[in-house]
Design a protein around this motif. Structure first.
Motif, PDB file in Angstrom:
ATOM      1  N   VAL A 170       1.580  49.771 100.060  1.00 53.85           N
ATOM      2  CA  VAL A 170       1.953  48.583 100.824  1.00 53.85           C
ATOM      3  C   VAL A 170       2.351  48.975 102.241  1.00 53.85           C
ATOM      4  O   VAL A 170       1.934  48.353 103.224  1.00 53.85           O
ATOM      5  CB  VAL A 170       3.094  47.818 100.127  1.00 53.85           C
ATOM      6  CG1 VAL A 170       3.640  46.722 101.038  1.00 53.85           C
ATOM      7  CG2 VAL A 170       2.614  47.212  98.815  1.00 53.85           C
ATOM      8  N   VAL A 184       4.654  37.631 108.555  1.00 57.79           N
ATOM      9  CA  VAL A 184       4.960  38.261 107.272  1.00 57.79           C
ATOM     10  C   VAL A 184       4.182  37.567 106.158  1.00 57.79           C
ATOM     11  O   VAL A 184       3.659  38.213 105.242  1.00 57.79           O
ATOM     12  CB  VAL A 184       6.479  38.220 107.000  1.00 57.79           C
ATOM     13  CG1 VAL A 184       6.784  38.665 105.567  1.00 57.79           C
ATOM     14  CG2 VAL A 184       7.222  39.098 107.999  1.00 57.79           C
ATOM     15  N   ALA A 185       4.071  36.243 106.244  1.00 57.47           N
ATOM     16  CA  ALA A 185       3.301  35.494 105.232  1.00 57.47           C
ATOM     17  C   ALA A 185       1.835  35.912 105.248  1.00 57.47           C
ATOM     18  O   ALA A 185       1.193  36.014 104.192  1.00 57.47           O
ATOM     19  CB  ALA A 185       3.439  33.995 105.477  1.00 57.47           C
ATOM     20  N   HIS A 187       0.648  38.895 106.145  1.00 59.87           N
ATOM     21  CA  HIS A 187       0.581  40.220 105.523  1.00 59.87           C
ATOM     22  C   HIS A 187       0.663  40.098 103.998  1.00 59.87           C
ATOM     23  O   HIS A 187      -0.068  40.775 103.269  1.00 59.87           O
ATOM     24  CB  HIS A 187       1.716  41.106 106.031  1.00 59.87           C
ATOM     25  CG  HIS A 187       1.520  41.616 107.421  1.00 59.87           C
ATOM     26  ND1 HIS A 187       0.613  42.605 107.736  1.00 59.87           N
ATOM     27  CD2 HIS A 187       2.124  41.276 108.588  1.00 59.87           C
ATOM     28  CE1 HIS A 187       0.661  42.860 109.032  1.00 59.87           C
ATOM     29  NE2 HIS A 187       1.573  42.076 109.577  1.00 59.87           N
ATOM     30  N   ALA A 188       1.566  39.241 103.524  1.00 62.88           N
ATOM     31  CA  ALA A 188       1.724  39.065 102.077  1.00 62.88           C
ATOM     32  C   ALA A 188       0.441  38.521 101.456  1.00 62.88           C
ATOM     33  O   ALA A 188      -0.015  39.013 100.410  1.00 62.88           O
ATOM     34  CB  ALA A 188       2.895  38.125 101.787  1.00 62.88           C
ATOM     35  N   HIS A 191      -2.283  40.934 100.746  1.00 62.02           N
ATOM     36  CA  HIS A 191      -2.076  41.774  99.562  1.00 62.02           C
ATOM     37  C   HIS A 191      -2.019  40.959  98.273  1.00 62.02           C
ATOM     38  O   HIS A 191      -1.724  41.509  97.209  1.00 62.02           O
ATOM     39  CB  HIS A 191      -0.773  42.564  99.709  1.00 62.02           C
ATOM     40  CG  HIS A 191      -0.772  43.504 100.866  1.00 62.02           C
ATOM     41  ND1 HIS A 191      -1.536  44.649 100.890  1.00 62.02           N
ATOM     42  CD2 HIS A 191      -0.116  43.459 102.052  1.00 62.02           C
ATOM     43  CE1 HIS A 191      -1.348  45.273 102.044  1.00 62.02           C
ATOM     44  NE2 HIS A 191      -0.501  44.567 102.765  1.00 62.02           N
ATOM     45  N   MET A 193       0.209  38.710  97.574  1.00 60.47           N
ATOM     46  CA  MET A 193       1.614  38.654  97.190  1.00 60.47           C
ATOM     47  C   MET A 193       2.276  37.457  97.837  1.00 60.47           C
ATOM     48  O   MET A 193       1.787  36.935  98.843  1.00 60.47           O
ATOM     49  CB  MET A 193       2.353  39.938  97.644  1.00 60.47           C
ATOM     50  CG  MET A 193       1.735  41.231  97.171  1.00 60.47           C
ATOM     51  SD  MET A 193       2.442  42.680  98.015  1.00 60.47           S
ATOM     52  CE  MET A 193       4.070  42.728  97.293  1.00 60.47           C
ATOM     53  N   THR A 194       3.378  37.029  97.283  1.00 68.56           N
ATOM     54  CA  THR A 194       4.216  36.055  97.972  1.00 68.56           C
ATOM     55  C   THR A 194       5.034  36.788  99.029  1.00 68.56           C
ATOM     56  O   THR A 194       5.196  38.015  98.972  1.00 68.56           O
ATOM     57  CB  THR A 194       5.168  35.356  96.989  1.00 68.56           C
ATOM     58  OG1 THR A 194       6.085  36.333  96.463  1.00 68.56           O
ATOM     59  CG2 THR A 194       4.409  34.698  95.854  1.00 68.56           C
ATOM     60  N   SER A 195       5.575  36.046  99.977  1.00 63.56           N
ATOM     61  CA  SER A 195       6.430  36.675 101.000  1.00 63.56           C
ATOM     62  C   SER A 195       7.645  37.332 100.366  1.00 63.56           C
ATOM     63  O   SER A 195       8.068  38.422 100.785  1.00 63.56           O
ATOM     64  CB  SER A 195       6.868  35.619 102.022  1.00 63.56           C
ATOM     65  OG  SER A 195       5.765  35.105 102.728  1.00 63.56           O
ATOM     66  N   LEU A 198       6.612  40.643  98.843  1.00 63.66           N
ATOM     67  CA  LEU A 198       6.399  41.646  99.882  1.00 63.66           C
ATOM     68  C   LEU A 198       7.728  42.175 100.410  1.00 63.66           C
ATOM     69  O   LEU A 198       7.898  43.378 100.614  1.00 63.66           O
ATOM     70  CB  LEU A 198       5.576  41.054 101.028  1.00 63.66           C
ATOM     71  CG  LEU A 198       5.300  42.011 102.192  1.00 63.66           C
ATOM     72  CD1 LEU A 198       4.427  43.174 101.742  1.00 63.66           C
ATOM     73  CD2 LEU A 198       4.633  41.272 103.360  1.00 63.66           C
ATOM     74  N   ARG A 199       8.685  41.271 100.619  1.00 60.33           N
ATOM     75  CA  ARG A 199      10.001  41.699 101.102  1.00 60.33           C
ATOM     76  C   ARG A 199      10.650  42.659 100.108  1.00 60.33           C
ATOM     77  O   ARG A 199      11.239  43.672 100.500  1.00 60.33           O
ATOM     78  CB  ARG A 199      10.897  40.484 101.347  1.00 60.33           C
ATOM     79  CG  ARG A 199      10.600  39.740 102.639  1.00 60.33           C
ATOM     80  CD  ARG A 199      11.708  38.762 102.991  1.00 60.33           C
ATOM     81  NE  ARG A 199      11.768  37.667 102.041  1.00 60.33           N
ATOM     82  CZ  ARG A 199      11.091  36.525 102.174  1.00 60.33           C
ATOM     83  NH1 ARG A 199      10.292  36.352 103.217  1.00 60.33           N
ATOM     84  NH2 ARG A 199      11.198  35.553 101.283  1.00 60.33           N
ATOM     85  N   PRO A 210      10.188  43.627 105.914  1.00 57.69           N
ATOM     86  CA  PRO A 210       8.855  43.827 106.518  1.00 57.69           C
ATOM     87  C   PRO A 210       8.885  43.657 108.040  1.00 57.69           C
ATOM     88  O   PRO A 210       8.230  44.405 108.766  1.00 57.69           O
ATOM     89  CB  PRO A 210       7.991  42.748 105.854  1.00 57.69           C
ATOM     90  CG  PRO A 210       8.662  42.475 104.556  1.00 57.69           C
ATOM     91  CD  PRO A 210      10.136  42.638 104.819  1.00 57.69           C
TER      92      PRO A 210
END
Length: 294
Positions: A170, A184-185, A187-188, A191, A193-195, A198-199, A210
């Motif tokens: 990650v 950030v959303a 980037h999530a 992947h 993923m949810t934000s 990811l955090r 992040p």
């Protein structure tokens, strides 16, 4: 039967101001007796390199400990654990104001007393150096052992089993995309993923959010460009992902403590010999020639 070696000492107030101070170190193996229940006023990192045992949480739950593993003993938290035959451990007692920051960054985890490790060898090597430094009569004892506690926390952080390989993947992906205009959303989503997920992943892997992780990469690259090129600040800002040079300058100043132009001037004065884009050969590093006498 068990074998044990330990040494304790009391650093002075000046040594505590270094951030971390080592209070004791020990190595034990064999059929060790249970530890506790007890409560300490300082931190202890117990590195288990062989064997298995149990840890009882303050609410009475019993948790299995299987080597390689780390047991965190934190101030004010009751703890009780016991090894099975064949247990091999080393431990370091420490304290200091930097423990608060290391905890905030996720290097010390009070809420997670038993942490699986991918390998205990590197941490054990640091503890062995602390043990050697703890010999009686060593004039550098407090400073040398305190510095090694910093190293131990980094080594334990790197050895955490949950960082291999998912957390690193990650972070590597975030680093690749760090200079793109992505939230950030975004980037999530890249992947899957949810934000929030990811955090959690980034905080576990890097000890920060992040946003802070990406900011650190961006500003680190900005420093390199400011120091090694003559690019205008506005161009440097765009290169690292900021279309607004004024916003970039305010952000840089807030994090670095000086404006970008001032940082460039500082680096220009302190680094002799100019710059090169060539990656140095580790076996033949570049040397700075001393000035010739006139």
């Amino acid at each position: 039967m068990y074998h044990t070696w330990m040494r304790y000492f009391t650093p002075g107030p000046a040594h505590l101001r270094l951030g971390l101070a080592c209070l004791g170190v020990g190595l034990q193996h064999g059929e060790l007796p249970p530890v506790g229940p007890r409560t300490l006023d300082h931190h202890v990192a117990v590195v288990v390199s062989a064997g298995s045992g149990w840890y009882r949480t303050p609410d009475g739950r019993r948790q299995t400990v299987t080597a390689p593993a780390l047991i965190w003993l934190t101030p004010g938290t009751p703890h009780h654990y016991g090894p099975d035959p064949g247990w091999d451990e080393c431990f370091v007692d420490f304290t200091g104001p930097a423990t608060t920051t290391y905890t905030e960054l996720g290097y010390i985890e009070p809420g997670r007393p038993v942490v699986p490790l991918s390998d205990a060898a590197a941490a054990r090597a640091v503890v062995a150096r602390i043990a050697r430094a703890a010999r009686r009569g060593n004039p550098l004892l407090e400073v040398e052992t305190g510095a090694a506690v910093h190293e131990l926390l980094v080594t334990l952080r790197r050895a955490r089993a949950d960082l291999a390989p998912d957390g690193d993947e990650v972070l590597q992906a975030l680093a690749r995309d760090a200079f793109k205009a992505m939230s950030v959303a975004d980037h999530a989503a890249r992947h899957g993923m949810t934000s929030a997920a990811l955090r959690t992943a980034v905080r576990r892997a890097a000890g920060c959010s992040p946003k802070d992780y990406l900011l650190g990469i961006r500003l680190g690259r900005a420093k390199e460009l400011l120091a090694a090129t003559d690019l205008p600040v506005a161009v440097v800002a765009r290169r690292v992902g900021y279309d607004d040079p004024a916003y970039f300058s305010r952000l840089f100043t807030r994090r670095a403590g000086i404006p970008p132009v001032r940082f460039r001037e500082q680096q220009g004065r302190t680094v002799p010999g100019g710059w090169s884009n060539r990656v140095p050969d580790p076996d033949d590093p570049p040397m700075i020639e001393p000035p010739h006498a006139t």
